[in-house]
Scaffold this motif. Sequence first.
Motif, PDB file in Angstrom:
ATOM      1  N   VAL A   1       0.851  -1.190   0.000  1.00 26.32           N
ATOM      2  CA  VAL A   1       0.000   0.000   0.000  1.00 26.32           C
ATOM      3  C   VAL A   1       0.885   1.238   0.000  1.00 26.32           C
ATOM      4  N   LYS A   2       0.295   2.353  -0.390  1.00 31.30           N
ATOM      5  CA  LYS A   2       0.991   3.635  -0.390  1.00 31.30           C
ATOM      6  C   LYS A   2       0.475   4.521   0.737  1.00 31.30           C
ATOM      7  N   GLN A   3       1.295   5.455   1.118  1.00 30.27           N
ATOM      8  CA  GLN A   3       0.922   6.395   2.166  1.00 30.27           C
ATOM      9  C   GLN A   3      -0.400   7.072   1.823  1.00 30.27           C
ATOM     10  N   GLY A   4      -1.351   7.041   2.770  1.00 32.06           N
ATOM     11  CA  GLY A   4      -2.643   7.679   2.570  1.00 32.06           C
ATOM     12  C   GLY A   4      -3.705   6.769   1.999  1.00 32.06           C
ATOM     13  N   ASP A   5      -3.344   5.544   1.578  1.00 29.95           N
ATOM     14  CA  ASP A   5      -4.358   4.608   1.067  1.00 29.95           C
ATOM     15  C   ASP A   5      -5.312   4.213   2.188  1.00 29.95           C
ATOM     16  N   VAL A   6      -6.609   4.093   1.852  1.00 32.27           N
ATOM     17  CA  VAL A   6      -7.593   3.582   2.810  1.00 32.27           C
ATOM     18  C   VAL A   6      -7.436   2.072   2.884  1.00 32.27           C
ATOM     19  N   ILE A   7      -7.221   1.561   4.098  1.00 32.62           N
ATOM     20  CA  ILE A   7      -6.974   0.122   4.268  1.00 32.62           C
ATOM     21  C   ILE A   7      -8.083  -0.579   5.050  1.00 32.62           C
ATOM     22  N   ALA A   8      -8.889   0.165   5.840  1.00 33.29           N
ATOM     23  CA  ALA A   8      -9.919  -0.473   6.666  1.00 33.29           C
ATOM     24  C   ALA A   8     -10.901   0.597   7.159  1.00 33.29           C
ATOM     25  N   PHE A   9     -11.830   0.142   8.060  1.00 35.44           N
ATOM     26  CA  PHE A   9     -12.843   1.045   8.595  1.00 35.44           C
ATOM     27  C   PHE A   9     -12.951   0.831  10.103  1.00 35.44           C
ATOM     28  N   VAL A  10     -13.150   1.936  10.844  1.00 33.99           N
ATOM     29  CA  VAL A  10     -13.187   1.912  12.306  1.00 33.99           C
ATOM     30  C   VAL A  10     -14.390   1.089  12.778  1.00 33.99           C
ATOM     31  N   GLY A  11     -14.166   0.307  13.861  1.00 37.31           N
ATOM     32  CA  GLY A  11     -15.253  -0.475  14.458  1.00 37.31           C
ATOM     33  C   GLY A  11     -15.086  -0.586  15.954  1.00 37.31           C
ATOM     34  N   SER A  12     -15.654  -1.668  16.535  1.00 35.41           N
ATOM     35  CA  SER A  12     -15.580  -1.903  17.980  1.00 35.41           C
ATOM     36  C   SER A  12     -15.466  -3.399  18.259  1.00 35.41           C
ATOM     37  N   SER A  13     -14.701  -4.090  17.425  1.00 35.48           N
ATOM     38  CA  SER A  13     -14.556  -5.537  17.584  1.00 35.48           C
ATOM     39  C   SER A  13     -13.536  -5.867  18.675  1.00 35.48           C
ATOM     40  N   GLY A  14     -13.604  -7.094  19.204  1.00 27.96           N
ATOM     41  CA  GLY A  14     -12.670  -7.516  20.252  1.00 27.96           C
ATOM     42  C   GLY A  14     -13.029  -6.910  21.596  1.00 27.96           C
ATOM     43  N   ASN A  15     -12.030  -6.699  22.439  1.00 26.69           N
ATOM     44  CA  ASN A  15     -12.227  -6.157  23.774  1.00 26.69           C
ATOM     45  C   ASN A  15     -12.340  -4.634  23.661  1.00 26.69           C
ATOM     46  N   SER A  16     -13.554  -4.144  23.397  1.00 29.41           N
ATOM     47  CA  SER A  16     -13.762  -2.715  23.150  1.00 29.41           C
ATOM     48  C   SER A  16     -15.066  -2.280  23.785  1.00 29.41           C
ATOM     49  N   THR A  17     -15.104  -1.014  24.236  1.00 27.78           N
ATOM     50  CA  THR A  17     -16.307  -0.451  24.851  1.00 27.78           C
ATOM     51  C   THR A  17     -17.079   0.457  23.909  1.00 27.78           C
ATOM     52  N   GLY A  18     -16.592   0.615  22.682  1.00 25.14           N
ATOM     53  CA  GLY A  18     -17.268   1.481  21.712  1.00 25.14           C
ATOM     54  C   GLY A  18     -16.361   1.753  20.521  1.00 25.14           C
ATOM     55  N   PRO A  19     -16.917   2.320  19.454  1.00 25.15           N
ATOM     56  CA  PRO A  19     -16.119   2.552  18.244  1.00 25.15           C
ATOM     57  C   PRO A  19     -14.920   3.484  18.512  1.00 25.15           C
ATOM     58  N   HIS A  20     -13.752   3.058  18.130  1.00 23.81           N
ATOM     59  CA  HIS A  20     -12.531   3.861  18.195  1.00 23.81           C
ATOM     60  C   HIS A  20     -11.431   3.082  17.459  1.00 23.81           C
ATOM     61  N   LEU A  21     -10.323   3.744  17.168  1.00 15.10           N
ATOM     62  CA  LEU A  21      -9.169   3.087  16.555  1.00 15.10           C
ATOM     63  C   LEU A  21      -8.063   2.993  17.594  1.00 15.10           C
ATOM     64  N   HIS A  22      -7.669   1.769  17.899  1.00 16.52           N
ATOM     65  CA  HIS A  22      -6.517   1.533  18.781  1.00 16.52           C
ATOM     66  C   HIS A  22      -5.295   1.421  17.868  1.00 16.52           C
ATOM     67  N   PHE A  23      -4.258   2.255  18.125  1.00 17.86           N
ATOM     68  CA  PHE A  23      -3.093   2.370  17.243  1.00 17.86           C
ATOM     69  C   PHE A  23      -1.832   2.063  18.031  1.00 17.86           C
ATOM     70  N   GLU A  24      -1.038   1.100  17.542  1.00 12.71           N
ATOM     71  CA  GLU A  24       0.210   0.733  18.205  1.00 12.71           C
ATOM     72  C   GLU A  24       1.373   0.843  17.223  1.00 12.71           C
ATOM     73  N   VAL A  25       2.590   1.107  17.788  1.00  9.39           N
ATOM     74  CA  VAL A  25       3.834   1.128  17.009  1.00  9.39           C
ATOM     75  C   VAL A  25       4.784   0.140  17.664  1.00  9.39           C
ATOM     76  N   ARG A  26       5.306  -0.810  16.834  1.00 14.46           N
ATOM     77  CA  ARG A  26       6.209  -1.846  17.336  1.00 14.46           C
ATOM     78  C   ARG A  26       7.447  -1.895  16.432  1.00 14.46           C
ATOM     79  N   PRO A  27       8.581  -1.303  16.868  1.00 11.83           N
ATOM     80  CA  PRO A  27       9.817  -1.381  16.082  1.00 11.83           C
ATOM     81  C   PRO A  27      10.238  -2.834  15.885  1.00 11.83           C
ATOM     82  N   ALA A  28      11.050  -3.088  14.865  1.00  9.35           N
ATOM     83  CA  ALA A  28      11.479  -4.450  14.555  1.00  9.35           C
ATOM     84  C   ALA A  28      12.192  -5.083  15.747  1.00  9.35           C
ATOM     85  N   GLY A  29      11.728  -6.242  16.150  1.00 12.56           N
ATOM     86  CA  GLY A  29      12.346  -6.971  17.260  1.00 12.56           C
ATOM     87  C   GLY A  29      12.063  -6.378  18.618  1.00 12.56           C
ATOM     88  N   SER A  30      11.048  -5.524  18.744  1.00  8.03           N
ATOM     89  CA  SER A  30      10.761  -4.860  20.008  1.00  8.03           C
ATOM     90  C   SER A  30       9.274  -4.935  20.302  1.00  8.03           C
TER      91      SER A  30
END
Length: 270
Positions: free
Chosen positions: A224-253
């Motif tokens: 994908v390229k920067q700015g491409d739409v890849i998905a849509f916000v929801g509330s699946s899994g362990n969630s109390t309402g619609p939001h986007l949970h965002f994580e950053v994981r460096p290689a090997g960390s």
Amino acid sequence: MAPDAAARPTRAELRLAAREQSRAQRRGAAKAATRTALLRVALPSVAALGVAAAAAVTVRGEADQHAQAAGRTARTAVDAPDNPADGGAEAAKTAARQAVAAGDPAQASRGDARQPLAGAQPADAQSTPSAQPSAEPVKPKLVMPVARHGLGELFGEAGTHWANRHTGIDFPVDGGSEVMAVTDGTIRTQWNPSYGYMSVLKMSDGTEVWYCHLRAYKVRKGPVKQGDVIAFVGSSGNSTGPHLHFEVRPAGSGPVDPLPWFLSNGLDPR
């Protein structure tokens, strides 16, 4: 009229030649007069004066003869018709060129127009600036994962919804909002009981970005390229309402705080 006869000079060329010859004779006469005056001053004796006078008469007589000959040539040139069969054309042209070489602009032929330099260009061409290509806009290092700025839960916060501390940051946006690739990379998707439907963007340096609690995917796998739409916000899994949970994981960390990561790349998501 002989068919092989050389081209006769024009009337203007003959006049020019005659004037040049006449001028040469006058200069010769003036020089002779000057020499005569010097002899008169340097030799005051009667005998010397007589010799000087005789020399002056001789020189003046020769000058008069030459002047008369030049006058006859000039009259002939003036009275001659413009006939291209005359063989004196080359001589007249030669006299005109000699006059120009002697530095007398008045004797130059009106037909000898100055030619422009080979490398010269029109003034308009020199003054016209060359078109400069427009610079392409600088591509940002990162873009927002959602359209709206603003954060909810921050990294490291404690709560009853997590087994440990919060491992990312939350973007409190409406369900169905578009989720974008923050940079170029490769997408894979998976299901997790805690994160729900999630997309993982792997960057060229091995860093992974996790988008969690999604409703649906638009890109399941591939580049994908920067700015491409890849998905849509929801509330699946362990969630109390619609939001986007965002994580950053460096290689090997493990997960790191996404906020300083955003800020170090010139983007403030708050």
